[in-house]
Design a protein around this motif. Sequence first.
Motif, PDB file in Angstrom:
ATOM      1  N   GLU A 432       0.840  -1.195   0.000  1.00 30.71           N
ATOM      2  CA  GLU A 432       0.000   0.000   0.000  1.00 30.71           C
ATOM      3  C   GLU A 432       0.881   1.253   0.000  1.00 30.71           C
ATOM      4  O   GLU A 432       1.901   1.296   0.679  1.00 30.71           O
ATOM      5  CB  GLU A 432      -0.903   0.011   1.232  1.00 30.71           C
ATOM      6  CG  GLU A 432      -1.820   1.231   1.294  1.00 30.71           C
ATOM      7  CD  GLU A 432      -2.688   1.218   2.547  1.00 30.71           C
ATOM      8  OE1 GLU A 432      -3.600   2.032   2.618  1.00 30.71           O
ATOM      9  OE2 GLU A 432      -2.414   0.399   3.443  1.00 30.71           O
ATOM     10  N   SER A 434       0.606   5.854  -0.681  1.00 33.78           N
ATOM     11  CA  SER A 434      -0.191   7.047  -0.949  1.00 33.78           C
ATOM     12  C   SER A 434       0.733   8.139  -1.477  1.00 33.78           C
ATOM     13  O   SER A 434       1.922   8.186  -1.139  1.00 33.78           O
ATOM     14  CB  SER A 434      -0.879   7.541   0.328  1.00 33.78           C
ATOM     15  OG  SER A 434      -1.678   6.518   0.896  1.00 33.78           O
ATOM     16  N   TYR A 436       1.080  12.372  -1.937  1.00 30.19           N
ATOM     17  CA  TYR A 436       0.590  13.670  -1.474  1.00 30.19           C
ATOM     18  C   TYR A 436       1.334  14.783  -2.220  1.00 30.19           C
ATOM     19  O   TYR A 436       2.519  14.624  -2.569  1.00 30.19           O
ATOM     20  CB  TYR A 436       0.827  13.839   0.033  1.00 30.19           C
ATOM     21  CG  TYR A 436       0.084  12.828   0.878  1.00 30.19           C
ATOM     22  CD1 TYR A 436      -1.110  13.169   1.506  1.00 30.19           C
ATOM     23  CD2 TYR A 436       0.596  11.539   1.061  1.00 30.19           C
ATOM     24  CE1 TYR A 436      -1.789  12.246   2.297  1.00 30.19           C
ATOM     25  CE2 TYR A 436      -0.077  10.618   1.832  1.00 30.19           C
ATOM     26  CZ  TYR A 436      -1.277  10.966   2.446  1.00 30.19           C
ATOM     27  OH  TYR A 436      -1.957  10.051   3.204  1.00 30.19           O
ATOM     28  N   ARG A 442      -3.702  14.545  -0.211  1.00 33.45           N
ATOM     29  CA  ARG A 442      -3.517  13.233  -0.825  1.00 33.45           C
ATOM     30  C   ARG A 442      -4.152  13.231  -2.213  1.00 33.45           C
ATOM     31  O   ARG A 442      -5.334  13.557  -2.364  1.00 33.45           O
ATOM     32  CB  ARG A 442      -4.132  12.133   0.023  1.00 33.45           C
ATOM     33  CG  ARG A 442      -3.801  10.730  -0.493  1.00 33.45           C
ATOM     34  CD  ARG A 442      -4.204   9.654   0.477  1.00 33.45           C
ATOM     35  NE  ARG A 442      -5.669   9.582   0.612  1.00 33.45           N
ATOM     36  CZ  ARG A 442      -6.292   8.730   1.423  1.00 33.45           C
ATOM     37  NH1 ARG A 442      -5.570   7.916   2.196  1.00 33.45           N
ATOM     38  NH2 ARG A 442      -7.603   8.721   1.492  1.00 33.45           N
ATOM     39  N   TYR A 444      -3.368  10.509  -4.480  1.00 32.70           N
ATOM     40  CA  TYR A 444      -3.474   9.145  -4.998  1.00 32.70           C
ATOM     41  C   TYR A 444      -3.373   8.156  -3.838  1.00 32.70           C
ATOM     42  O   TYR A 444      -2.583   8.331  -2.910  1.00 32.70           O
ATOM     43  CB  TYR A 444      -2.370   8.833  -6.013  1.00 32.70           C
ATOM     44  CG  TYR A 444      -2.541   7.479  -6.654  1.00 32.70           C
ATOM     45  CD1 TYR A 444      -3.403   7.308  -7.728  1.00 32.70           C
ATOM     46  CD2 TYR A 444      -1.881   6.370  -6.143  1.00 32.70           C
ATOM     47  CE1 TYR A 444      -3.594   6.051  -8.299  1.00 32.70           C
ATOM     48  CE2 TYR A 444      -2.069   5.114  -6.706  1.00 32.70           C
ATOM     49  CZ  TYR A 444      -2.924   4.965  -7.785  1.00 32.70           C
ATOM     50  OH  TYR A 444      -3.119   3.726  -8.329  1.00 32.70           O
ATOM     51  N   GLN A 445      -4.178   7.078  -3.915  1.00 34.17           N
ATOM     52  CA  GLN A 445      -4.145   5.994  -2.935  1.00 34.17           C
ATOM     53  C   GLN A 445      -4.167   4.676  -3.682  1.00 34.17           C
ATOM     54  O   GLN A 445      -4.989   4.481  -4.585  1.00 34.17           O
ATOM     55  CB  GLN A 445      -5.357   6.069  -1.996  1.00 34.17           C
ATOM     56  CG  GLN A 445      -5.470   4.913  -1.022  1.00 34.17           C
ATOM     57  CD  GLN A 445      -4.319   4.859  -0.028  1.00 34.17           C
ATOM     58  OE1 GLN A 445      -4.063   5.835   0.665  1.00 34.17           O
ATOM     59  NE2 GLN A 445      -3.625   3.738   0.023  1.00 34.17           N
ATOM     60  N   SER A 446      -3.244   3.771  -3.353  1.00 32.49           N
ATOM     61  CA  SER A 446      -3.208   2.475  -4.031  1.00 32.49           C
ATOM     62  C   SER A 446      -4.475   1.691  -3.736  1.00 32.49           C
ATOM     63  O   SER A 446      -5.156   1.914  -2.729  1.00 32.49           O
ATOM     64  CB  SER A 446      -1.970   1.684  -3.596  1.00 32.49           C
ATOM     65  OG  SER A 446      -2.017   1.446  -2.193  1.00 32.49           O
ATOM     66  N   THR A 447      -4.785   0.749  -4.607  1.00 31.59           N
ATOM     67  CA  THR A 447      -6.011  -0.048  -4.481  1.00 31.59           C
ATOM     68  C   THR A 447      -5.676  -1.474  -4.092  1.00 31.59           C
ATOM     69  O   THR A 447      -4.518  -1.906  -4.137  1.00 31.59           O
ATOM     70  CB  THR A 447      -6.772  -0.045  -5.809  1.00 31.59           C
ATOM     71  OG1 THR A 447      -5.972  -0.730  -6.802  1.00 31.59           O
ATOM     72  CG2 THR A 447      -7.046   1.380  -6.289  1.00 31.59           C
TER      73      THR A 447
END
Length: 483
Positions: A432, A434, A436, A442, A444-447
Amino acid sequence: HFHYGYFVKAAATIVQYESNDTWLSQWGPMVEHLIRDVAAWDRSDTQYPFLRYFDVFAGHSWASGHSNFQQGNNQESSSEALNFAAAVALYGTNSGNTTLRDLGMFLYANEVAATQQYWFDVDNAVFPASWDKEAAGIVWGRSVEYQTWFGGDPEYVHGINYLPITGSSFYLAWDSNYTARNYAGMVTQNGGPETVTAAWRDLFWMYQALSDPLSAKSKFLSNAASYIPQTGQSRPYTYLWISMLDSIGKPTQITADIPTYSVFRKGNCYHYVIYNPPANVPGNPYTGAKTVTFSDGFVVSVPSDTTIVFKRCITVLPVVFGSFSAQNDENQVVLNWRLQGGSTCKYIEIQHSTDGLKWESIGIIHHCKNIEQFIDENPSAGLGYYRIKAFGPEEEVNISSIRSVYIGKKDIFYHSYENGFLNIYLSSDYSEFSIYDIQGKRIYQSTDAQMGTLKTSLDVRLWPVGTYLIKHPHGVSKWAKWE
């Protein structure tokens, strides 16, 4: 040497225009005596020491060589030292005395190299970081000063290392970027341009013309009717110098197999100025027409007792990269690139960066082949960035795209950026992460679909240029988008 250089230059000019060797036979021994007083060339001379004023170890001359000062010997006007060297070379050339010609050329070549380093530091390799000036006024055996013997006015400090501006002064513009920097440094220290009451303002116009002739011409025309020329100068000479540089361009470092020449470039046109001395002096090696060959391959025949200006225009093709790659080969980085056909290139500089923002040179290739390779044998650990900087014939620059290479273990986080895609590498099963922006937002955040994958590629072509923070299981990494 500061004073005798003017006398020797005058003598060289007389010999040039005398129709026979009568004057030379009458006055030549006295001229040679002046030269011997400064730089005797014969080790068996019983009257003067060998090269009296010239310090071969230091690579330049001294104006005070008695060593009675705490700071050692010193020299102020590097340009007047060069005036003497050029005068000796010209006198030897015109008089047919090859020993004096070669003496002058030896002194001139060494003085130029020393001046560029110790008085000007054109490549930022000599002056300490605390030195906030673009030039030195006095060079001592153990220090430098932004000062002259007659005052610390910035116009004096810079001007004393310009004068006299003559045909032997073009070394001042071999690096035109530094020429502009030197003048700008004077303006900064002076609190403004050369003042309207300064005795040397025509000198500064002539110097500025070496890098910016249009500005220099504007200053001259605005003040031509009111200013008083510096002693030894004249309005016609000053205007001729400025207009000449505006017309034929900046001096280049193209060399020739004759000492009396200069080559200028404006746009894609070169102007070759060659002087072939008169053949009226017995023993003159330049008797008759002289075939002159230049380092760029240009060849021209010049009659005796003639100064010729030859203009040659060429088509300069830009340096175009066909391909460029960088790969980790057993912890060495192998760079390969190809130039497209027709590219005109002078030399290649290989650059490395740890953040994609600040670059350092790690190699120079002094030729340009269509296909070339460079190996970084000791790359720094972690992620490194590489690019190729190609220089054209007149220092035109083209920079390749950037390639990133990771050196080190694969079980930690790293990232790379190529062709608009940010590649995230994270070998941990729990991957995981992220991203910023610099304000902490933030973006983008991984899936879940990205969990456990080694590489994730993100299309960031539309992301704004700036600095980003990537948070991941191993900490926080900084990434800068520069294009």
